[in-house]
Design a protein around this motif. Structure first.
Motif, mmCIF file in Angstrom:
data_model
loop_
_atom_site.group_PDB
_atom_site.id
_atom_site.type_symbol
_atom_site.label_atom_id
_atom_site.label_comp_id
_atom_site.label_asym_id
_atom_site.label_seq_id
_atom_site.Cartn_x
_atom_site.Cartn_y
_atom_site.Cartn_z
ATOM 1 N N GLU A 125 1.117 -0.995 0.062
ATOM 2 C CA GLU A 125 -0.012 -0.318 0.085
ATOM 3 C C GLU A 125 0.525 1.250 -0.010
ATOM 4 O O GLU A 125 0.326 2.343 -0.496
ATOM 5 C CB GLU A 125 -1.279 -0.345 1.262
ATOM 6 C CG GLU A 125 -2.078 -1.135 0.701
ATOM 7 C CD GLU A 125 -3.148 -0.529 0.117
ATOM 8 O OE1 GLU A 125 -3.229 0.681 0.357
ATOM 9 O OE2 GLU A 125 -3.419 -1.252 -1.215
ATOM 10 N N HIS A 171 -25.127 -1.478 -9.281
ATOM 11 C CA HIS A 171 -23.603 -1.319 -8.397
ATOM 12 C C HIS A 171 -22.804 0.078 -8.757
ATOM 13 O O HIS A 171 -23.134 0.427 -9.986
ATOM 14 C CB HIS A 171 -22.240 -2.298 -8.552
ATOM 15 C CG HIS A 171 -21.494 -2.204 -8.476
ATOM 16 N ND1 HIS A 171 -20.310 -2.194 -7.013
ATOM 17 C CD2 HIS A 171 -20.459 -1.032 -9.253
ATOM 18 C CE1 HIS A 171 -19.175 -2.053 -7.186
ATOM 19 N NE2 HIS A 171 -18.539 -1.261 -8.090
ATOM 20 N N THR A 212 -8.177 2.890 -13.990
ATOM 21 C CA THR A 212 -9.629 2.491 -13.129
ATOM 22 C C THR A 212 -9.948 4.021 -13.890
ATOM 23 O O THR A 212 -10.051 4.677 -14.640
ATOM 24 C CB THR A 212 -8.714 3.206 -12.153
ATOM 25 O OG1 THR A 212 -7.839 2.037 -10.849
ATOM 26 C CG2 THR A 212 -10.253 2.780 -11.065
ATOM 27 N N SER A 262 -11.775 -6.093 -12.301
ATOM 28 C CA SER A 262 -13.003 -6.145 -11.147
ATOM 29 C C SER A 262 -13.351 -4.347 -10.648
ATOM 30 O O SER A 262 -13.254 -3.312 -10.766
ATOM 31 C CB SER A 262 -11.545 -6.226 -10.080
ATOM 32 O OG SER A 262 -10.859 -7.515 -10.855
ATOM 33 N N LEU A 263 -14.956 -4.881 -10.107
ATOM 34 C CA LEU A 263 -15.389 -3.925 -9.457
ATOM 35 C C LEU A 263 -15.601 -3.258 -8.108
ATOM 36 O O LEU A 263 -15.075 -3.839 -8.089
ATOM 37 C CB LEU A 263 -16.920 -3.956 -9.313
ATOM 38 C CG LEU A 263 -17.866 -4.663 -10.816
ATOM 39 C CD1 LEU A 263 -19.243 -4.936 -10.009
ATOM 40 C CD2 LEU A 263 -17.919 -3.333 -11.969
ATOM 41 N N ILE A 264 -15.465 -2.382 -8.532
ATOM 42 C CA ILE A 264 -14.558 -1.200 -6.952
ATOM 43 C C ILE A 264 -16.025 -0.788 -6.776
ATOM 44 O O ILE A 264 -16.020 0.740 -6.420
ATOM 45 C CB ILE A 264 -13.295 -0.336 -6.822
ATOM 46 C CG1 ILE A 264 -12.047 -1.489 -7.386
ATOM 47 C CG2 ILE A 264 -12.944 0.140 -5.917
ATOM 48 C CD1 ILE A 264 -11.388 -0.616 -8.064
ATOM 49 N N GLY A 269 -19.864 2.569 -8.724
ATOM 50 C CA GLY A 269 -18.302 3.252 -7.655
ATOM 51 C C GLY A 269 -17.208 3.215 -9.395
ATOM 52 O O GLY A 269 -18.059 3.835 -9.839
ATOM 53 N N TYR A 270 -16.418 1.716 -9.302
ATOM 54 C CA TYR A 270 -16.201 2.444 -9.961
ATOM 55 C C TYR A 270 -15.683 0.750 -10.805
ATOM 56 O O TYR A 270 -16.073 -0.366 -10.165
ATOM 57 C CB TYR A 270 -14.300 2.819 -9.512
ATOM 58 C CG TYR A 270 -14.898 4.026 -9.027
ATOM 59 C CD1 TYR A 270 -13.889 5.294 -9.515
ATOM 60 C CD2 TYR A 270 -14.324 4.637 -8.053
ATOM 61 C CE1 TYR A 270 -14.552 6.483 -10.053
ATOM 62 C CE2 TYR A 270 -14.962 5.697 -7.782
ATOM 63 C CZ TYR A 270 -14.632 6.468 -8.478
ATOM 64 O OH TYR A 270 -15.394 8.076 -7.896
ATOM 65 N N LYS A 271 -14.572 0.465 -12.172
ATOM 66 C CA LYS A 271 -14.213 -0.247 -12.784
ATOM 67 C C LYS A 271 -12.310 -0.798 -12.278
ATOM 68 O O LYS A 271 -11.730 0.928 -12.490
ATOM 69 C CB LYS A 271 -14.734 -0.776 -13.663
ATOM 70 C CG LYS A 271 -15.766 -1.503 -13.722
ATOM 71 C CD LYS A 271 -15.738 -1.607 -14.929
ATOM 72 C CE LYS A 271 -17.719 -2.379 -15.420
ATOM 73 N NZ LYS A 271 -18.130 -2.571 -17.158
ATOM 74 N N ASN A 272 -11.730 -1.280 -12.226
ATOM 75 C CA ASN A 272 -9.921 -1.405 -11.995
ATOM 76 C C ASN A 272 -10.653 -2.177 -13.452
ATOM 77 O O ASN A 272 -10.403 -3.873 -13.616
ATOM 78 C CB ASN A 272 -9.547 -2.279 -11.049
ATOM 79 C CG ASN A 272 -8.425 -2.047 -10.884
ATOM 80 O OD1 ASN A 272 -8.044 -3.122 -11.379
ATOM 81 N ND2 ASN A 272 -7.479 -1.157 -11.171
ATOM 82 N N ALA A 330 -18.330 2.102 -4.079
ATOM 83 C CA ALA A 330 -17.893 3.437 -3.274
ATOM 84 C C ALA A 330 -19.060 3.723 -2.721
ATOM 85 O O ALA A 330 -20.576 3.098 -2.829
ATOM 86 C CB ALA A 330 -17.725 4.596 -4.709
#
Length: 265
Positions: free
Chosen positions: A111, A215, A236, A146-148, A217-220, A150
């Protein structure tokens, strides 16, 4: 069962070497010390002058990230296998009586390196060092998203419209800086579909239907080498962005294998 001898460990390591230990080849081909300055500058480890347990060596921690990338290991699994495998211990310069970084330590190092913006650069330097030694790790590409998640935002209709139009939170709430700092105007909604399972006869099981899951949020979007697990491209976007729009952004043009395995979120 006979008692372990003094030289049994060395004999086991020799068998690993004779079998072609790839990690040993890495240590022989690459001087990992060349990454030390960049790693120390990125993670900014304490010099230990204030006491406490000394931090783990940054070069060794970077090697753990290499192991994770090569073998697709979670932090928990990495800790276990480092403790369990002689080849991993030799690669990291650890002996049986040395401390092994735990799951939290591995996560924290990654991280800190990521937040400092050093992850891509140090892995690109590692791959370049491999290629300088005659290794070209290319074996097809896997593209995935991948879904992130938020936090869902509560806004009025006009505020939502302005956010969708691309306005910044500070422009939408100019007289409320504290509120603007807490609002995420870039995340978007999408619907993820899950197909109902089918019977052997090909018909959907009775009572089952396709499931749609909203869903926010975001996508990576990420591209990794299928064989060597190196990350070659990453971006992203908001969750509503179609995956095929990002395909060309993450694909590696210099991957000599033309095989691409693609999936969507």
């Amino acid at each position: 069962m006979r008692q372990a001898g003094f030289f049994d460990r060395d004999g086991r390591l020799k068998r690993l070497s004779d079998s072609g230990d790839q990690l040993e080849s890495y240590n022989a081909a690459i001087d990992f010390e060349v990454f030390r300055a960049d790693l120390e500058a990125a993670v900014n480890d304490s010099d230990g002058s204030k006491g406490g347990r000394p931090p783990y060596d940054v070069v060794m921690m970077f090697k753990i990230l290499v192991l994770q990338a090569q073998h697709n290991l979670s932090d928990d699994r990495a800790e276990f296998l480092i403790t369990d495998r002689l080849s991993f211990m030799r690669f990291l310069g650890l002996d049986l009586n040395d401390r092994v970084p735990d799951t939290k330590t591995i996560w924290l190092f990654r991280e800190r390196l990521t937040q400092a913006g050093g992850m891509k650069g140090v892995f690109a330097a590692f791959e370049a060092a491999l290629q300088d030694q005659g290794y070209k790790p290319v074996g097809g590409q896997i593209v995935d998203a991948s879904l992130i998640a938020a936090p869902r935002q509560r806004m009025k209709t006009e505020e939502k419209s302005r956010a969708k139009a691309g306005e910044d939170a500070r422009d939408i709430w100019p007289d409320k800086p504290a509120k603007a700092a807490q609002k995420d105007t870039n995340a978007r909604w999408m619907v993820k579909y899950s197909k109902a399972r089918k019977t052997k006869e090909g018909d959907k099981e009775a009572g089952l239907a396709d499931i749609s899951v909203p869903h926010f949020g975001y996508k990576n979007h990420i591209s990794i080498d299928r064989k060597w697990r190196f990350t070659r491209g990453e971006t992203t976007t908001d969750a509503a962005r179609y995956d095929d729009h990002e395909l060309t952004a993450v694909l590696a043009r210099d991957n000599s294998s033309g095989k691409v395995w693609a999936d969507t979120a």
